[in-house]
Write a protein that holds these residues in place. Structure first.
Motif, PDB file in Angstrom:
ATOM      1  N   TRP A   1     -93.761 -34.988  43.145  1.00 19.53           N
ATOM      2  CA  TRP A   1     -93.265 -34.361  41.920  1.00 19.53           C
ATOM      3  C   TRP A   1     -92.870 -35.418  40.897  1.00 19.53           C
ATOM      4  N   THR A   2     -93.118 -35.119  39.634  1.00 20.70           N
ATOM      5  CA  THR A   2     -92.592 -35.907  38.517  1.00 20.70           C
ATOM      6  C   THR A   2     -91.988 -34.935  37.510  1.00 20.70           C
ATOM      7  N   HIS A   3     -90.782 -35.220  37.074  1.00 20.80           N
ATOM      8  CA  HIS A   3     -90.086 -34.411  36.071  1.00 20.80           C
ATOM      9  C   HIS A   3     -90.972 -34.284  34.832  1.00 20.80           C
ATOM     10  N   ASN A   4     -91.016 -33.081  34.247  1.00 21.30           N
ATOM     11  CA  ASN A   4     -91.856 -32.836  33.064  1.00 21.30           C
ATOM     12  C   ASN A   4     -91.638 -33.861  31.954  1.00 21.30           C
ATOM     13  N   GLY A   5     -90.415 -34.270  31.731  1.00 15.98           N
ATOM     14  CA  GLY A   5     -90.104 -35.199  30.651  1.00 15.98           C
ATOM     15  C   GLY A   5     -90.446 -36.651  30.950  1.00 15.98           C
ATOM     16  N   HIS A   6     -90.960 -36.918  32.146  1.00 17.01           N
ATOM     17  CA  HIS A   6     -91.251 -38.302  32.540  1.00 17.01           C
ATOM     18  C   HIS A   6     -92.689 -38.482  33.028  1.00 17.01           C
ATOM     19  N   ARG A   7     -93.551 -37.555  32.690  1.00 14.99           N
ATOM     20  CA  ARG A   7     -94.938 -37.654  33.134  1.00 14.99           C
ATOM     21  C   ARG A   7     -95.723 -38.645  32.292  1.00 14.99           C
ATOM     22  N   ARG A   8     -96.845 -39.092  32.850  1.00 17.40           N
ATOM     23  CA  ARG A   8     -97.774 -40.028  32.201  1.00 17.40           C
ATOM     24  C   ARG A   8     -97.158 -41.421  32.040  1.00 17.40           C
ATOM     25  N   ARG A   9     -96.265 -41.780  32.973  1.00 11.55           N
ATOM     26  CA  ARG A   9     -95.645 -43.111  32.974  1.00 11.55           C
ATOM     27  C   ARG A   9     -95.985 -43.895  34.236  1.00 11.55           C
ATOM     28  N   GLY A  10     -96.786 -43.314  35.118  1.00 11.05           N
ATOM     29  CA  GLY A  10     -97.133 -43.995  36.353  1.00 11.05           C
ATOM     30  C   GLY A  10     -96.145 -43.770  37.489  1.00 11.05           C
ATOM     31  N   LEU A  11     -95.218 -42.853  37.326  1.00 13.13           N
ATOM     32  CA  LEU A  11     -94.214 -42.620  38.358  1.00 13.13           C
ATOM     33  C   LEU A  11     -94.828 -42.061  39.644  1.00 13.13           C
ATOM     34  N   ALA A  12     -95.809 -41.190  39.520  1.00 15.23           N
ATOM     35  CA  ALA A  12     -96.439 -40.627  40.722  1.00 15.23           C
ATOM     36  C   ALA A  12     -97.126 -41.726  41.535  1.00 15.23           C
ATOM     37  N   ARG A  13     -97.713 -42.695  40.862  1.00 19.42           N
ATOM     38  CA  ARG A  13     -98.331 -43.824  41.576  1.00 19.42           C
ATOM     39  C   ARG A  13     -97.267 -44.642  42.311  1.00 19.42           C
ATOM     40  N   ILE A  14     -96.120 -44.806  41.705  1.00 16.76           N
ATOM     41  CA  ILE A  14     -95.031 -45.528  42.368  1.00 16.76           C
ATOM     42  C   ILE A  14     -94.566 -44.740  43.588  1.00 16.76           C
ATOM     43  N   VAL A  15     -94.395 -43.431  43.429  1.00 18.11           N
ATOM     44  CA  VAL A  15     -93.992 -42.586  44.554  1.00 18.11           C
ATOM     45  C   VAL A  15     -94.999 -42.720  45.691  1.00 18.11           C
ATOM     46  N   LEU A  16     -96.296 -42.622  45.369  1.00 17.15           N
ATOM     47  CA  LEU A  16     -97.322 -42.756  46.405  1.00 17.15           C
ATOM     48  C   LEU A  16     -97.233 -44.108  47.105  1.00 17.15           C
TER      49      LEU A  16
END
Length: 184
Positions: free
Chosen positions: A109-124
């Motif tokens: 999951w990534t918060h709607n206000g923080h998408r398209r910053r590469g956070l999901a890649r960091i989580v993975l």
């Protein structure tokens, strides 16, 4: 350039690219139990997301969110990660045991206000590293047909689709992926 995300993991965090190059120390990786209040934004965000995208298609978001007991996301066979920035939970994910050598990724999951910053890649990257340290040799996950950004994320990060990528995702329902974990 890579940098470490500050982590509360029991073992050192993997080296990952920061989400905000201006402030690479802004993210903190927290390994938490499902019941921790800092996990609530992930659970609430996913529930809203599933309701909006799927309605009752899979029995409703609450059914999906309650499908697995909290203990399945706890050590030694599981883990749950929250990325926080300035004290706010902005992204997260978890894994649970799928079989003796495979972890199943869940709740990415990534918060709607923080998408398209590469956070999901960091989580993975964090989840992959922790799964490897936990003794798993491979990963398994599924995503839904109405999450094309998730499908693309997994395709672009080395996950192997276990479905016909040319088929209409709505005809497949559960888009399954696998990935072998390679010690670094």
């Amino acid at each position: 350039m890579t940098t470490n995300v500050r982590s509360t993991a029991p073992l050192p965090s993997d080296s990952v690219r920061p989400a905000d190059p201006a402030d690479p120390a802004a993210l903190e990786a927290l390994w938490l139990p499902l019941e921790d209040p800092r996990v609530r934004p992930l659970l609430e965000g996913l529930t809203r997301e599933y309701d909006q995208r799927y309605g009752a298609l899979f029995g409703g978001a609450s059914d999906e969110m309650d499908r697995y007991p909290a203990a399945e996301f706890a050590a030694p066979h599981g883990a749950l990660l929250i990325l926080q920035e300035a004290g706010e939970s902005v992204a997260g994910g978890a894994f649970r045991q799928f079989d003796a050598t495979t972890a199943e990724l869940k709740r990415i999951w990534t918060h709607n206000g923080h998408r398209r910053r590469g956070l999901a890649r960091i989580v993975l990257a964090e989840l992959e590293g922790q799964a490897l340290r936990s003794g798993y040799r491979s990963l398994y996950l599924t995503t839904g047909p109405r999450q094309p950004e998730a499908k693309n994320l997994y395709l672009n990060t080395g996950y192997v689709p276990r479905f016909d990528v040319e088929a209409d995702p709505e005809t497949i329902i559960h888009l399954a992926f696998t990935k072998d974990l390679v010690p670094g």
